[in-house]
Design an enzyme around this catalytic site. Structure first.
Site, PDB file in Angstrom:
ATOM      1  N   GLY A  29       0.781  -1.231   0.000  1.00  0.00           N
ATOM      2  CA  GLY A  29       0.000   0.000   0.000  1.00  0.00           C
ATOM      3  C   GLY A  29       0.813   1.281   0.000  1.00  0.00           C
ATOM      4  O   GLY A  29       0.319   2.326   0.434  1.00  0.00           O
ATOM      5  N   ASN A  64       1.620   2.968  -2.631  1.00  0.00           N
ATOM      6  CA  ASN A  64       0.935   3.887  -3.562  1.00  0.00           C
ATOM      7  C   ASN A  64      -0.323   4.468  -2.922  1.00  0.00           C
ATOM      8  O   ASN A  64      -0.630   5.642  -3.125  1.00  0.00           O
ATOM      9  CB  ASN A  64       0.606   3.175  -4.880  1.00  0.00           C
ATOM     10  CG  ASN A  64       1.793   3.149  -5.809  1.00  0.00           C
ATOM     11  OD1 ASN A  64       2.147   4.161  -6.405  1.00  0.00           O
ATOM     12  ND2 ASN A  64       2.438   1.989  -5.908  1.00  0.00           N
ATOM     13  N   LEU A 116      -3.581  -6.655  -7.513  1.00  0.00           N
ATOM     14  CA  LEU A 116      -3.005  -7.701  -8.353  1.00  0.00           C
ATOM     15  C   LEU A 116      -4.030  -8.743  -8.798  1.00  0.00           C
ATOM     16  O   LEU A 116      -3.683  -9.874  -9.118  1.00  0.00           O
ATOM     17  CB  LEU A 116      -1.822  -8.342  -7.621  1.00  0.00           C
ATOM     18  CG  LEU A 116      -0.743  -7.335  -7.172  1.00  0.00           C
ATOM     19  CD1 LEU A 116       0.422  -8.040  -6.513  1.00  0.00           C
ATOM     20  CD2 LEU A 116      -0.264  -6.444  -8.314  1.00  0.00           C
ATOM     21  N   ASN A 162      -4.947   2.566 -13.359  1.00  0.00           N
ATOM     22  CA  ASN A 162      -4.014   1.585 -12.805  1.00  0.00           C
ATOM     23  C   ASN A 162      -2.604   2.158 -12.851  1.00  0.00           C
ATOM     24  O   ASN A 162      -2.250   2.884 -13.778  1.00  0.00           O
ATOM     25  CB  ASN A 162      -4.065   0.309 -13.661  1.00  0.00           C
ATOM     26  CG  ASN A 162      -3.115  -0.757 -13.175  1.00  0.00           C
ATOM     27  OD1 ASN A 162      -3.036  -1.044 -11.974  1.00  0.00           O
ATOM     28  ND2 ASN A 162      -2.375  -1.365 -14.100  1.00  0.00           N
ATOM     29  N   HIS A 217       1.275   0.897 -13.180  1.00  0.00           N
ATOM     30  CA  HIS A 217       2.057  -0.286 -13.530  1.00  0.00           C
ATOM     31  C   HIS A 217       3.542   0.075 -13.474  1.00  0.00           C
ATOM     32  O   HIS A 217       3.942   1.119 -14.000  1.00  0.00           O
ATOM     33  CB  HIS A 217       1.685  -0.789 -14.931  1.00  0.00           C
ATOM     34  CG  HIS A 217       2.423  -2.033 -15.292  1.00  0.00           C
ATOM     35  ND1 HIS A 217       2.044  -3.281 -14.820  1.00  0.00           N
ATOM     36  CD2 HIS A 217       3.540  -2.228 -16.031  1.00  0.00           C
ATOM     37  CE1 HIS A 217       2.904  -4.183 -15.268  1.00  0.00           C
ATOM     38  NE2 HIS A 217       3.827  -3.576 -16.000  1.00  0.00           N
ATOM     39  N   GLU A 261       6.307   6.145  -9.446  1.00  0.00           N
ATOM     40  CA  GLU A 261       4.935   5.783  -9.074  1.00  0.00           C
ATOM     41  C   GLU A 261       4.290   6.766  -8.097  1.00  0.00           C
ATOM     42  O   GLU A 261       3.165   7.215  -8.318  1.00  0.00           O
ATOM     43  CB  GLU A 261       4.913   4.382  -8.453  1.00  0.00           C
ATOM     44  CG  GLU A 261       5.340   3.306  -9.420  1.00  0.00           C
ATOM     45  CD  GLU A 261       5.163   1.918  -8.832  1.00  0.00           C
ATOM     46  OE1 GLU A 261       4.122   1.638  -8.225  1.00  0.00           O
ATOM     47  OE2 GLU A 261       6.090   1.102  -8.972  1.00  0.00           O
TER      48      GLU A 261
HETATM   49  C1  GAR Z   1       3.558  -1.294  -7.235  1.00  0.00           C
HETATM   50  O1  GAR Z   1       4.876  -1.292  -7.714  1.00  0.00           O
HETATM   51  C2  GAR Z   1       2.579  -1.270  -8.394  1.00  0.00           C
HETATM   52  O2  GAR Z   1       3.023  -0.500  -9.475  1.00  0.00           O
HETATM   53  C3  GAR Z   1       2.520  -2.726  -8.762  1.00  0.00           C
HETATM   54  O3  GAR Z   1       2.510  -3.401  -7.519  1.00  0.00           O
HETATM   55  C4  GAR Z   1       3.229  -2.612  -6.547  1.00  0.00           C
HETATM   56  C5  GAR Z   1       2.364  -2.427  -5.336  1.00  0.00           C
HETATM   57  O4  GAR Z   1       3.047  -1.766  -4.312  1.00  0.00           O
HETATM   58  N1  GAR Z   1       1.394  -3.020  -9.575  1.00  0.00           N
HETATM   59  C6  GAR Z   1       1.425  -3.915 -10.562  1.00  0.00           C
HETATM   60  O5  GAR Z   1       2.381  -4.607 -10.805  1.00  0.00           O
HETATM   61  C7  GAR Z   1       0.142  -4.025 -11.380  1.00  0.00           C
HETATM   62  N2  GAR Z   1       0.352  -4.807 -12.564  1.00  0.00           N
HETATM   63  P1  GAR Z   1       2.261  -0.994  -3.149  1.00  0.00           P
HETATM   64  O6  GAR Z   1       1.236  -1.967  -2.574  1.00  0.00           O
HETATM   65  O7  GAR Z   1       3.326  -0.662  -2.144  1.00  0.00           O
HETATM   66  O8  GAR Z   1       1.618   0.237  -3.722  1.00  0.00           O
END
Ligand code: GAR
Length: 207
Positions: free
Chosen positions: A12, A14, A91, A108, A110, A181
């Site tokens: 979490g 992001n 995910l 989203n 990525h 991000e």
């Molecule tokens: C992030 O790097 C996001 O970009 C990626 O998962 C991570 C989650 O981190 N998402 C994907 O790969 C989607 N295809 P977080 O839970 O710390 O935000």
């Protein structure tokens, strides 16, 4: 005021970037009304709770099959009546019926420069492992609207990040998060909340 639901699966960070941006006034005209997780143990749920935002768990494990989960998940989101759904490290594949219901209203993040290193099997740390395996020198992150394809919707914003010698997947993941991000996603939400972007002919344009 744009009503925003954020979907999460894990750490979490992001989500935290979004919460901080709302608190610090870098996202205006938007409020997070709920956080939905497929994973009951997601740290993201603690981050939401710390800000007094309701956390909701909808786990595929609680349903007999994917179709039943898809229906329950879509019904839960629709019941919250959000203006925007943000996938912040979510995910799980978004049900087709939900994509249809929320056309150009799901975004989203990525962790690569789409169309590189995306699609089936490219998520989380795996993306950075593949980047290092291939030996590319530049990677980054992409924010895009979600359509029925996998990582194929209209691109809102991208930011490049250099790969450095000696990077591990974890080190690279952290740099992509910090430099790309956590900057891109709050900015994209602020742009949407303030009507600064639109989708025309499957492409994002400023207005
Ligand atoms: C992030 O790097 C996001 O970009 C990626 O998962 C991570 C989650 O981190 N998402 C994907 O790969 C989607 N295809 P977080 O839970 O710390 O935000």
């Amino acid at each position: 005021m744009l009503k925003i639901v954020v979907c999460v699966s894990g750490g979490g960070t992001n989500l935290q970037a979004i919460l901080d941006a709302v608190e610090q006034g870098r996202i205006t005209n938007g409020e997070i009304i709920a956080v939905i997780s497929n994973n009951p143990r997601a740290k993201a749920l603690e981050r939401a709770a710390a800000r007094g935002i309701p956390g909701i768990v909808v786990s595929p494990k609680s349903y007999p099959d994917r179709e039943a989960f898809n229906e329950a998940f879509t019904a839960k989101v629709c019941g919250l009546a959000p203006d925007l759904v943000v996938l912040a490290g979510f995910l799980v594949r978004i049900p087709p019926q939900m994509v249809a219901e929320f056309s150009d209203r799901i975004v989203n993040i990525h962790p690569s420069l789409i169309p590189s290193f995306c699609g089936v099997g490219y998520y989380g740390l795996k993306v950075h492992e593949k980047v290092l395996e291939r030996g590319v020198k530049v990677t980054g992150a992409t924010v895009h609207f979600v359509n029925e394809g996998m990582d194929e919707g209209p691109i809102i914003a991208q930011k490049a990040v250099y790969v450095e010698e000696g990077d591990t997947p974890e080190v690279l993941q952290r740099r992509v998060m910090e430099q790309a991000e956590w900057v891109l996603l709050p900015k994209a939400i602020d742009d949407i909340a303030n009507g600064r972007i639109a989708v025309v002919d499957d492409k994002v344009v400023s207005r």
